[in-house]
Design a protein around this motif. Structure first.
Motif, PDB file in Angstrom:
ATOM      1  N   MET A   1     -62.144  12.153  53.012  1.00 30.59           N
ATOM      2  CA  MET A   1     -62.510  11.980  54.422  1.00 30.59           C
ATOM      3  C   MET A   1     -61.938  13.136  55.251  1.00 30.59           C
ATOM      4  SD  MET A   1     -61.935   8.565  56.673  1.00 30.59           S
ATOM      5  CE  MET A   1     -62.254   8.555  58.417  1.00 30.59           C
ATOM      6  N   SER A   2     -62.754  13.685  56.160  1.00 33.57           N
ATOM      7  CA  SER A   2     -62.285  14.840  56.929  1.00 33.57           C
ATOM      8  C   SER A   2     -61.232  14.413  57.951  1.00 33.57           C
ATOM      9  CB  SER A   2     -63.462  15.510  57.619  1.00 33.57           C
ATOM     10  OG  SER A   2     -63.990  14.621  58.582  1.00 33.57           O
ATOM     11  N   ARG A   3     -60.481  15.401  58.383  1.00 35.76           N
ATOM     12  CA  ARG A   3     -59.395  15.138  59.325  1.00 35.76           C
ATOM     13  C   ARG A   3     -59.965  14.686  60.673  1.00 35.76           C
ATOM     14  NH1 ARG A   3     -55.608  19.969  61.547  1.00 35.76           N
ATOM     15  NH2 ARG A   3     -54.415  18.677  62.940  1.00 35.76           N
ATOM     16  N   PRO A   4     -59.333  13.699  61.341  1.00 37.51           N
ATOM     17  CA  PRO A   4     -59.855  13.262  62.645  1.00 37.51           C
ATOM     18  C   PRO A   4     -59.877  14.418  63.649  1.00 37.51           C
ATOM     19  CG  PRO A   4     -58.142  11.784  61.860  1.00 37.51           C
ATOM     20  CD  PRO A   4     -58.148  12.951  60.948  1.00 37.51           C
ATOM     21  N   TYR A   5     -60.775  14.336  64.604  1.00 38.67           N
ATOM     22  CA  TYR A   5     -60.861  15.386  65.619  1.00 38.67           C
ATOM     23  C   TYR A   5     -59.611  15.385  66.490  1.00 38.67           C
ATOM     24  CZ  TYR A   5     -62.433  18.121  69.551  1.00 38.67           C
ATOM     25  OH  TYR A   5     -62.511  19.082  70.519  1.00 38.67           O
ATOM     26  N   LEU A   6     -59.124  14.183  66.745  1.00 37.63           N
ATOM     27  CA  LEU A   6     -57.980  14.036  67.652  1.00 37.63           C
ATOM     28  C   LEU A   6     -57.008  13.030  67.054  1.00 37.63           C
ATOM     29  CD1 LEU A   6     -56.821  14.371  70.615  1.00 37.63           C
ATOM     30  CD2 LEU A   6     -58.205  12.410  71.214  1.00 37.63           C
ATOM     31  N   GLU A   7     -55.738  13.408  67.011  1.00 30.73           N
ATOM     32  CA  GLU A   7     -54.725  12.480  66.488  1.00 30.73           C
ATOM     33  C   GLU A   7     -53.579  12.382  67.487  1.00 30.73           C
ATOM     34  OE1 GLU A   7     -54.120  12.795  61.863  1.00 30.73           O
ATOM     35  OE2 GLU A   7     -54.596  14.760  62.693  1.00 30.73           O
ATOM     36  N   ILE A   8     -53.264  11.150  67.810  1.00 27.45           N
ATOM     37  CA  ILE A   8     -52.179  10.914  68.764  1.00 27.45           C
ATOM     38  C   ILE A   8     -51.064  10.212  68.012  1.00 27.45           C
ATOM     39  CG2 ILE A   8     -51.539   9.447  70.738  1.00 27.45           C
ATOM     40  CD1 ILE A   8     -54.349  10.025  71.832  1.00 27.45           C
ATOM     41  N   SER A   9     -49.841  10.680  68.208  1.00 23.91           N
ATOM     42  CA  SER A   9     -48.760   9.923  67.572  1.00 23.91           C
ATOM     43  C   SER A   9     -47.508   9.915  68.450  1.00 23.91           C
ATOM     44  CB  SER A   9     -48.459  10.481  66.179  1.00 23.91           C
ATOM     45  OG  SER A   9     -47.798  11.684  66.283  1.00 23.91           O
ATOM     46  N   GLY A  10     -46.923   8.735  68.530  1.00 21.66           N
ATOM     47  CA  GLY A  10     -45.680   8.540  69.298  1.00 21.66           C
ATOM     48  C   GLY A  10     -45.794   8.946  70.749  1.00 21.66           C
ATOM     49  N   LEU A  11     -46.960   8.756  71.326  1.00 19.80           N
ATOM     50  CA  LEU A  11     -47.192   9.250  72.684  1.00 19.80           C
ATOM     51  C   LEU A  11     -46.560   8.324  73.730  1.00 19.80           C
ATOM     52  CD1 LEU A  11     -48.743  11.587  74.106  1.00 19.80           C
ATOM     53  CD2 LEU A  11     -50.590   9.960  74.473  1.00 19.80           C
ATOM     54  N   ILE A  12     -45.712   8.895  74.541  1.00 18.04           N
ATOM     55  CA  ILE A  12     -45.049   8.119  75.604  1.00 18.04           C
ATOM     56  C   ILE A  12     -45.193   8.859  76.919  1.00 18.04           C
ATOM     57  CG2 ILE A  12     -42.790   7.320  76.461  1.00 18.04           C
ATOM     58  CD1 ILE A  12     -42.005   6.820  73.542  1.00 18.04           C
ATOM     59  N   LYS A  13     -45.532   8.116  77.974  1.00 13.80           N
ATOM     60  CA  LYS A  13     -45.540   8.698  79.313  1.00 13.80           C
ATOM     61  C   LYS A  13     -44.741   7.790  80.229  1.00 13.80           C
ATOM     62  CE  LYS A  13     -46.707  11.399  82.711  1.00 13.80           C
ATOM     63  NZ  LYS A  13     -46.215  12.796  82.788  1.00 13.80           N
ATOM     64  N   ARG A  14     -43.745   8.362  80.853  1.00 22.05           N
ATOM     65  CA  ARG A  14     -42.938   7.602  81.808  1.00 22.05           C
ATOM     66  C   ARG A  14     -43.026   8.248  83.173  1.00 22.05           C
ATOM     67  NH1 ARG A  14     -38.796   7.934  77.769  1.00 22.05           N
ATOM     68  NH2 ARG A  14     -38.943   6.115  76.421  1.00 22.05           N
ATOM     69  N   TYR A  15     -43.096   7.413  84.190  1.00 22.45           N
ATOM     70  CA  TYR A  15     -42.924   7.889  85.568  1.00 22.45           C
ATOM     71  C   TYR A  15     -41.616   7.284  86.037  1.00 22.45           C
ATOM     72  CZ  TYR A  15     -47.854   9.232  85.494  1.00 22.45           C
ATOM     73  OH  TYR A  15     -49.064   9.804  85.180  1.00 22.45           O
ATOM     74  N   GLY A  16     -40.583   8.081  86.156  1.00 23.10           N
ATOM     75  CA  GLY A  16     -39.263   7.553  86.476  1.00 23.10           C
ATOM     76  C   GLY A  16     -38.814   6.668  85.335  1.00 23.10           C
ATOM     77  N   ALA A  17     -38.408   5.450  85.680  1.00 23.47           N
ATOM     78  CA  ALA A  17     -37.918   4.546  84.634  1.00 23.47           C
ATOM     79  C   ALA A  17     -39.060   3.718  84.041  1.00 23.47           C
ATOM     80  CB  ALA A  17     -36.868   3.627  85.231  1.00 23.47           C
ATOM     81  N   ARG A  18     -40.256   3.833  84.647  1.00 23.39           N
ATOM     82  CA  ARG A  18     -41.370   2.979  84.236  1.00 23.39           C
ATOM     83  C   ARG A  18     -42.159   3.625  83.098  1.00 23.39           C
ATOM     84  NH1 ARG A  18     -46.070   0.668  87.036  1.00 23.39           N
ATOM     85  NH2 ARG A  18     -46.356   2.661  88.075  1.00 23.39           N
ATOM     86  N   THR A  19     -42.325   2.900  82.012  1.00 27.01           N
ATOM     87  CA  THR A  19     -43.129   3.422  80.893  1.00 27.01           C
ATOM     88  C   THR A  19     -44.581   3.007  81.118  1.00 27.01           C
ATOM     89  OG1 THR A  19     -41.246   3.258  79.427  1.00 27.01           O
ATOM     90  CG2 THR A  19     -43.409   3.421  78.388  1.00 27.01           C
ATOM     91  N   ILE A  20     -45.440   4.002  81.264  1.00 30.87           N
ATOM     92  CA  ILE A  20     -46.857   3.749  81.555  1.00 30.87           C
ATOM     93  C   ILE A  20     -47.650   3.689  80.265  1.00 30.87           C
ATOM     94  CG2 ILE A  20     -48.893   4.706  82.753  1.00 30.87           C
ATOM     95  CD1 ILE A  20     -46.674   3.815  84.621  1.00 30.87           C
ATOM     96  N   LEU A  21     -47.191   4.471  79.291  1.00 33.22           N
ATOM     97  CA  LEU A  21     -47.959   4.602  78.060  1.00 33.22           C
ATOM     98  C   LEU A  21     -47.009   4.668  76.874  1.00 33.22           C
ATOM     99  CD1 LEU A  21     -51.048   5.005  77.900  1.00 33.22           C
ATOM    100  CD2 LEU A  21     -50.629   7.414  77.498  1.00 33.22           C
ATOM    101  N   ASP A  22     -47.360   3.952  75.830  1.00 32.05           N
ATOM    102  CA  ASP A  22     -46.521   3.979  74.627  1.00 32.05           C
ATOM    103  C   ASP A  22     -47.449   3.710  73.436  1.00 32.05           C
ATOM    104  OD1 ASP A  22     -44.700   3.710  72.645  1.00 32.05           O
ATOM    105  OD2 ASP A  22     -43.587   2.040  73.528  1.00 32.05           O
ATOM    106  N   ILE A  23     -48.007   4.782  72.894  1.00 33.10           N
ATOM    107  CA  ILE A  23     -49.000   4.625  71.834  1.00 33.10           C
ATOM    108  C   ILE A  23     -48.436   5.170  70.530  1.00 33.10           C
ATOM    109  CG2 ILE A  23     -51.289   5.344  71.036  1.00 33.10           C
ATOM    110  CD1 ILE A  23     -52.162   5.311  73.933  1.00 33.10           C
ATOM    111  N   GLU A  24     -48.338   4.298  69.555  1.00 32.60           N
ATOM    112  CA  GLU A  24     -47.786   4.720  68.259  1.00 32.60           C
ATOM    113  C   GLU A  24     -48.708   5.705  67.576  1.00 32.60           C
ATOM    114  OE1 GLU A  24     -46.481   1.754  65.511  1.00 32.60           O
ATOM    115  OE2 GLU A  24     -45.516   0.624  67.126  1.00 32.60           O
ATOM    116  N   GLU A  25     -49.976   5.297  67.437  1.00 35.61           N
ATOM    117  CA  GLU A  25     -50.930   6.226  66.844  1.00 35.61           C
ATOM    118  C   GLU A  25     -52.353   5.844  67.221  1.00 35.61           C
ATOM    119  OE1 GLU A  25     -51.936   5.178  62.478  1.00 35.61           O
ATOM    120  OE2 GLU A  25     -49.761   5.051  62.635  1.00 35.61           O
ATOM    121  N   LEU A  26     -53.171   6.862  67.302  1.00 37.01           N
ATOM    122  CA  LEU A  26     -54.590   6.663  67.588  1.00 37.01           C
ATOM    123  C   LEU A  26     -55.325   7.904  67.091  1.00 37.01           C
ATOM    124  CD1 LEU A  26     -56.819   4.957  69.068  1.00 37.01           C
ATOM    125  CD2 LEU A  26     -56.416   6.397  71.048  1.00 37.01           C
TER     126      LEU A  26
END
Lengths: 367, 232
Positions: A1-26
């Motif tokens: 199987m070919s490699r995915p076009y886009l791979e996300i791993s351990g993605l975190i986005k915080r604004y100040g102390a607030r975590t808006i995004l926490d994606i392990e993998e996609l």
């Protein structure tokens, strides 16, 4: 199987102390349309902005198949384009707007002319090219916005609730055109929406997001028919979601008690205890009691119609069988069966249409 | 009323005959205020963009100071610039007192908060997602900033107009740091004050009318560009 076009791993986005995004993998495969659904504030738009390199993540990586390493700002931005909920047109004419991305790439004028006319024709806005952007209706403006993104022939198209500001008839027309164009162009698309109908129409795969996390991702029909949590079931319109408990197995079927009532589901190993039971309303059939014949369907409940709600093409029929169950019935069928409120009917659904969700289950699932 | 009519007639005569004082003061006013507003634009628009588009500690204090600066009394600006440029002042060694550069410095200080403050509000009035949309269409950062300025030109050009109007018509600062020296630092406003002091109301009125005409012409030109392609 070919490699995915886009791979996300351990993605975190915080604004100040607030975590808006926490994606392990996609992962997003080349040529597929991934629809991301979820309630407001789930982090869907933030995810798109991070993918589009418009914001920097607090941690984690977004890896594109064509880029070595995790960073290449402008190079990535020039291989993708994005459409927002608001059309965000610039002042000037429709032509100027559609041509903008080509102009910033210093494309020769003659090519710009040709491409603008071609894409305008595809989106049915050729007659608007010399019109001022400020004079357009909401639907026209959004068509221009989509044309402005498609003219760049992006490898990845990001659509952030592009239909959310449109009235239903305008939305339906644009959605049909978008579906046709995306099928024709076969580009990789991430489509964020909170409208189930849009996701169902367009998506190859569906991801459900909540509180910054991807809770479930899989083929669209899989997520719709087999949500892994009560919240997803509610969001994807399961409607008939009941608390129950597994009582045992008979004749190869799983017996689930909903109070005094028992329903049958397909027996799968490892299921026990307290569960949510979900049955999609389009999987429930309704027959007047006086016409009911043996139909071989495992779950058959006698009840009275409590409500008939006209939804346009469909009616939502709510039947009280000791528990309230909704069914979507075509208008034609409602008329031919003469269904009416207080009428005694049978509501039926097959055991394989009963989806069981373990109670307290909110874990992630990938498929 | 007679004074105004008489002044108007005299203004036309003075312009047609190329009166030395009129030509000198007008050209110097245009030179000084034109350069000052150009410098204010070069500093104020990028600074305004920075304040509007970025977040940093103390940003609100800086914006508050810019807004307060929009109402700076010119005479106070003149006094502070003079105090710096006097021979005994911090920048006295530059020898700029009673020169055109000194007048330009004072006028830049007056115009800068106006240009910066208007730019901040112009950019903040745009849809905050517009910068994302522009970048997502493949624009570089500088192309994005240029497009934002273009989109906000209604207010940005108002900033330029306000800045130019404020400095071409002020007298306190240029008088204090320029000194109204004939053939060197005399501008329209300082010349008007001098003529009124001498009781030459006719020429003073003539210069006032020229000043008003200049201000209107500059503002009209900018308005023309500002209103081109407006949506309503």
């Amino acid at each position: 199987m070919s490699r995915p076009y886009l791979e996300i791993s351990g993605l975190i986005k915080r604004y100040g102390a607030r975590t808006i995004l926490d994606i392990e993998e996609l992962a997003v495969n080349r040529g597929e349309l991934l629809a991301i659904i979820g309630p407001n504030g789930a982090g869907k738009s933030t995810l798109l902005r991070l993918i589009a390199q418009l914001e920097k993540p607090t941690a984690g990586t977004i890896r594109f198949a064509f880029v070595q390493g995790a960073n290449a700002g402008l190079e990535i931005r020039r291989r993708l384009s994005m459409v927002f909920q608001d059309s965000l047109l610039l002042s000037g004419t429709v032509f100027d707007n559609i041509a903008y991305g080509l102009k910033v790439r210093k494309t020769p004028r003659i090519q710009i002319e040709k491409k603008v006319r071609s894409i305008a024709e595809m989106l049915g806005i050729s007659n608007l090219l010399s019109a001022s952007a400020g004079s357009l209706s909401g639907g026209e403006a959004q068509r221009v916005s989509i044309a402005r993104a498609l003219i760049l022939e992006p490898e990845l198209l990001l659509l952030d609730e592009p239909m959310a500001s449109l009235d239903p008839p305008t939305k339906d027309l644009l959605l049909a055109d978008l579906n046709r164009i995306l099928n024709m162009l076969k580009m990789t698309v991430i489509y964020v929406t909170h409208e189930r109908s849009e996701a169902v129409l367009l998506a190859d795969r569906l991801a459900f997001m909540d509180k910054g996390k991807i809770i479930q991702v899989g083929p669209a029909h899989e997520v719709l028919d087999h949500p892994i949590s009560r919240k997803i079931a509610d969001f994807v319109g399961a409607e008939n979601v009941f608390a129950g408990s597994i009582a045992g197995v008979s004749d190869g079927f799983l017996r689930i008690k909903l109070g005094d009532i028992e329903i049958l589901a397909v027996n799968k190993p490892g299921q026990s205890g307290a569960v949510w039971v979900s049955i999609r309303p389009e999987h429930v059939t309704v027959v007047p009691a006086d016409r009911c014949q043996a139909n071989g369907i495992q779950n058959n409940f006698k009840g009275t119609i409590e409500n008939l709600m006209n939804l346009g093409v469909f009616y939502r029929v709510v039947i009280n069988c000791g528990f309230p169950i909704s069914a979507f019935i075509t208008k034609q069928l409602v008329d031919s069966m003469g269904l009416r409120v207080k009428q005694v009917v049978y509501a039926s659904f097959k055991a394989e249409r009963v989806h069981i969700i373990p109670r307290e289950s909110e874990e992630c699932a990938y498929g | 009323m007679d004074l105004i009519v008489e002044g108007f007639k005299q203004a036309i005569i003075l312009i047609i005959t190329g009166d030395e004082l009129v030509v000198e003061a007008t050209l110097r006013s245009l030179e000084t205020s034109g350069l000052a507003v150009a410098v204010a634009i070069l500093i104020g628009i990028p600074f305004g963009l920075l304040l509007a588009l970025t977040r940093f500690p103390g940003r609100n204090i800086v914006i508050g100071m810019v807004n307060a600066g929009m109402g700076l009394p010119p005479v106070v600006v003149g006094l502070f610039v003079a105090a710096l440029l006097w021979r005994s002042g911090l920048l006295g060694f530059l020898g700029l007192m009673y020169t055109i550069p000194a007048m330009i410095i004072a006028q830049v200080i007056i115009a800068l908060p106006l240009v910066t403050g208007f730019t901040v509000s112009a950019i903040q009035q745009l849809n905050p997602k517009l910068k994302y949309q522009i970048l997502a269409l493949g624009a570089t950062r500088s192309q994005m900033l240029f497009t934002l300025i273009k989109e906000a030109r209604l207010t940005t050009l108002a900033a330029v107009m306000a800045g130019f109007g404020a400095i071409i018509s002020e007298v306190g600062a240029v008088m204090m740091v320029g000194g109204n020296i004939s053939r060197q630092t005399r501008v329209l406003t300082t010349a008007i004050v001098e003529l009124v002091g001498k009781g030459d109301f006719g020429r003073a009125m003539a210069l006032s009318i020229i000043l008003l005409t200049l201000t209107f012409a500059a503002t009209y030109t900018l308005t023309h560009y500002q209103q081109r392609g407006t949506r309503l």
